[in-house]
Design an enzyme around this catalytic site. Structure first.
Site, PDB file in Angstrom:
ATOM      1  N   THR A 138       0.848  -1.195   0.000  1.00  0.00           N
ATOM      2  CA  THR A 138       0.000   0.000   0.000  1.00  0.00           C
ATOM      3  C   THR A 138       0.884   1.245   0.000  1.00  0.00           C
ATOM      4  O   THR A 138       2.026   1.187   0.468  1.00  0.00           O
ATOM      5  CB  THR A 138      -0.928   0.028   1.232  1.00  0.00           C
ATOM      6  OG1 THR A 138      -1.704   1.230   1.214  1.00  0.00           O
ATOM      7  CG2 THR A 138      -0.158  -0.016   2.547  1.00  0.00           C
ATOM      8  N   GLY A 181      -1.803   5.353   6.765  1.00  0.00           N
ATOM      9  CA  GLY A 181      -2.965   5.222   7.657  1.00  0.00           C
ATOM     10  C   GLY A 181      -3.463   3.787   7.692  1.00  0.00           C
ATOM     11  O   GLY A 181      -3.795   3.248   8.755  1.00  0.00           O
ATOM     12  N   GLU A 212      -4.025   0.221 -10.494  1.00  0.00           N
ATOM     13  CA  GLU A 212      -5.415  -0.093 -10.132  1.00  0.00           C
ATOM     14  C   GLU A 212      -6.252  -0.092 -11.400  1.00  0.00           C
ATOM     15  O   GLU A 212      -6.267   0.904 -12.123  1.00  0.00           O
ATOM     16  CB  GLU A 212      -5.973   0.941  -9.151  1.00  0.00           C
ATOM     17  CG  GLU A 212      -5.641   0.592  -7.727  1.00  0.00           C
ATOM     18  CD  GLU A 212      -6.429   1.392  -6.678  1.00  0.00           C
ATOM     19  OE1 GLU A 212      -7.478   1.977  -7.012  1.00  0.00           O
ATOM     20  OE2 GLU A 212      -5.965   1.420  -5.541  1.00  0.00           O
ATOM     21  N   ASP A 243      -8.490  -2.549  -0.840  1.00  0.00           N
ATOM     22  CA  ASP A 243      -9.151  -1.494  -1.603  1.00  0.00           C
ATOM     23  C   ASP A 243     -10.368  -1.051  -0.809  1.00  0.00           C
ATOM     24  O   ASP A 243     -11.181  -1.875  -0.381  1.00  0.00           O
ATOM     25  CB  ASP A 243      -9.561  -2.000  -2.991  1.00  0.00           C
ATOM     26  CG  ASP A 243      -9.931  -0.834  -3.881  1.00  0.00           C
ATOM     27  OD1 ASP A 243      -9.091   0.067  -4.052  1.00  0.00           O
ATOM     28  OD2 ASP A 243     -11.077  -0.793  -4.371  1.00  0.00           O
ATOM     29  N   TYR A 264     -11.315  10.240   4.404  1.00  0.00           N
ATOM     30  CA  TYR A 264     -12.666  10.740   4.697  1.00  0.00           C
ATOM     31  C   TYR A 264     -13.044  10.620   6.183  1.00  0.00           C
ATOM     32  O   TYR A 264     -14.181  10.911   6.550  1.00  0.00           O
ATOM     33  CB  TYR A 264     -13.696   9.974   3.855  1.00  0.00           C
ATOM     34  CG  TYR A 264     -13.545  10.204   2.362  1.00  0.00           C
ATOM     35  CD1 TYR A 264     -14.183  11.265   1.728  1.00  0.00           C
ATOM     36  CD2 TYR A 264     -12.754   9.359   1.578  1.00  0.00           C
ATOM     37  CE1 TYR A 264     -14.046  11.479   0.363  1.00  0.00           C
ATOM     38  CE2 TYR A 264     -12.613   9.570   0.211  1.00  0.00           C
ATOM     39  CZ  TYR A 264     -13.257  10.627  -0.382  1.00  0.00           C
ATOM     40  OH  TYR A 264     -13.116  10.845  -1.738  1.00  0.00           O
TER      41      TYR A 264
HETATM   42  P1  ITT Z   1      -3.382   2.169  -1.707  1.00  0.00           P
HETATM   43  O1  ITT Z   1      -4.286   1.901  -2.883  1.00  0.00           O
HETATM   44  O2  ITT Z   1      -1.951   2.419  -2.089  1.00  0.00           O
HETATM   45  O3  ITT Z   1      -3.511   1.138  -0.618  1.00  0.00           O
HETATM   46  P2  ITT Z   1      -5.100   4.485  -1.339  1.00  0.00           P
HETATM   47  O4  ITT Z   1      -5.116   5.580  -0.313  1.00  0.00           O
HETATM   48  O5  ITT Z   1      -5.121   4.878  -2.781  1.00  0.00           O
HETATM   49  O6  ITT Z   1      -3.841   3.554  -1.008  1.00  0.00           O
HETATM   50  P3  ITT Z   1      -7.699   3.212  -1.621  1.00  0.00           P
HETATM   51  O7  ITT Z   1      -7.668   3.280  -3.102  1.00  0.00           O
HETATM   52  O8  ITT Z   1      -8.183   1.957  -0.984  1.00  0.00           O
HETATM   53  O9  ITT Z   1      -6.245   3.486  -1.018  1.00  0.00           O
HETATM   54  O10 ITT Z   1      -8.509   4.400  -0.986  1.00  0.00           O
HETATM   55  C1  ITT Z   1      -9.529   5.060  -1.663  1.00  0.00           C
HETATM   56  C2  ITT Z   1      -9.803   6.360  -0.991  1.00  0.00           C
HETATM   57  O11 ITT Z   1     -10.589   6.144   0.165  1.00  0.00           O
HETATM   58  C3  ITT Z   1      -8.595   7.184  -0.587  1.00  0.00           C
HETATM   59  O12 ITT Z   1      -8.908   8.528  -0.894  1.00  0.00           O
HETATM   60  C4  ITT Z   1      -8.493   6.958   0.907  1.00  0.00           C
HETATM   61  O13 ITT Z   1      -7.975   8.116   1.567  1.00  0.00           O
HETATM   62  C5  ITT Z   1      -9.947   6.727   1.281  1.00  0.00           C
HETATM   63  N1  ITT Z   1     -10.054   5.759   2.383  1.00  0.00           N
HETATM   64  C6  ITT Z   1      -9.757   4.438   2.329  1.00  0.00           C
HETATM   65  N2  ITT Z   1      -9.937   3.875   3.529  1.00  0.00           N
HETATM   66  C7  ITT Z   1     -10.347   4.860   4.348  1.00  0.00           C
HETATM   67  C8  ITT Z   1     -10.663   4.913   5.713  1.00  0.00           C
HETATM   68  O14 ITT Z   1     -10.567   3.847   6.496  1.00  0.00           O
HETATM   69  N3  ITT Z   1     -11.024   6.085   6.235  1.00  0.00           N
HETATM   70  C9  ITT Z   1     -11.110   7.186   5.466  1.00  0.00           C
HETATM   71  N4  ITT Z   1     -10.813   7.238   4.174  1.00  0.00           N
HETATM   72  C10 ITT Z   1     -10.424   6.080   3.611  1.00  0.00           C
END
Ligand code: ITT
Length: 215
Positions: free
Chosen positions: A6, A10, A31, A60, A174
């Protein structure tokens, strides 16, 4: 040794509670563009496995606002980078569309054969089943893994909540605008968030399965 692939610190902080022998690998795997988080996570796990050549998980996640038909959903990252979290929150509140849920799919791949989750290629039928299947939180199994595709096992979690004015300094993404049971995720520490969150649920079911897999 399991790798958690990742770019998001966070996520790593939250995963530590569930995964003792895990190393975070900061690799931005490609992705795929799809409406199904299961398909995105599965393909992500395959790419990550090919890159690190060791057992991996990827995760994801996304925010699904019910009154906006699930927007931003699989596009949550793009929307966070473009509109920004506060504007998404303002839009949802202005439109009185505050019911929402976070969803997370953890995908595991180690290159070996095992009882995999059915190949989540994004067909029309699977798209319809996607939310219900993910909300069950358990990985279904059958033998329909496409020939030649690396087997992937999926673990899903979801949590309901509502969109509120930003509160709290913790978490990421978020979290400040997502309230669950009167507290935003940004007002919780990682253990409190894990106890109720989409990621906590997905990781807990992964950890249970993985413990049986590794003697
Ligand atoms: P990786 O794909 O490298 O793991 P990413 O931050 O791009 O990191 P995601 O595509 O899964 O991960 O995240 C999609 C969005 O949702 C991204 O803007 C995150 O900040 C947000 N997000 C994911 N999990 C969250 C959580 O537990 N709380 C708040 N926002 C979250």
């Amino acid at each position: 040794m399991l790798r958690y692939v990742t770019t998001n610190d966070g996520k790593v902080r939250e995963a530590e509670e569930y995964l003792e022998e895990v190393v975070a690998v900061d690799y931005d795997y490609p992705e795929i563009q799809a409406d199904s988080m299961r398909a995105i996570a599965a393909e992500g796990a395959r790419s990550a496995y090919r890159h690190v050549e060791a057992p991996v998980i990827v995760d994801d996640a996304g925010l699904f606002i019910e009154g906006f038909d699930g927007f931003p959903g699989p596009y949550s990252s793009y929307v966070e980078d473009t509109l920004g979290v506060e504007r998404v929150g303002r839009l949802a509140r202005r439109e009185d569309a505050t019911r929402a849920r976070f969803r997370c799919v953890v995908a595991y791949c180690d290159g070996d054969g095992f009882e995999a989750t059915p190949e989540p290629v994004d067909t029309e039928e699977r798209r319809g089943q996607d939310i219900a299947a993910d909300d069950r939180g358990a990985a279904a199994t059958d033998e329909s893994v496409a020939e030649g595709a690396l087997p992937v096992r999926l673990f899903a979690g979801a949590v309901p909540g509502r969109i509120v004015e930003p509160r709290g300094e913790g978490g990421f993404g978020y979290d400040p605008i997502f309230e669950h049971d009167g507290t935003t995720f940004a007002e919780m520490d990682p253990a409190e968030k894990n106890a109720v969150s989409h990621r906590g649920r997905a990781l807990a079911s992964f950890a249970e399965w993985f413990a049986d897999r590794t003697p």
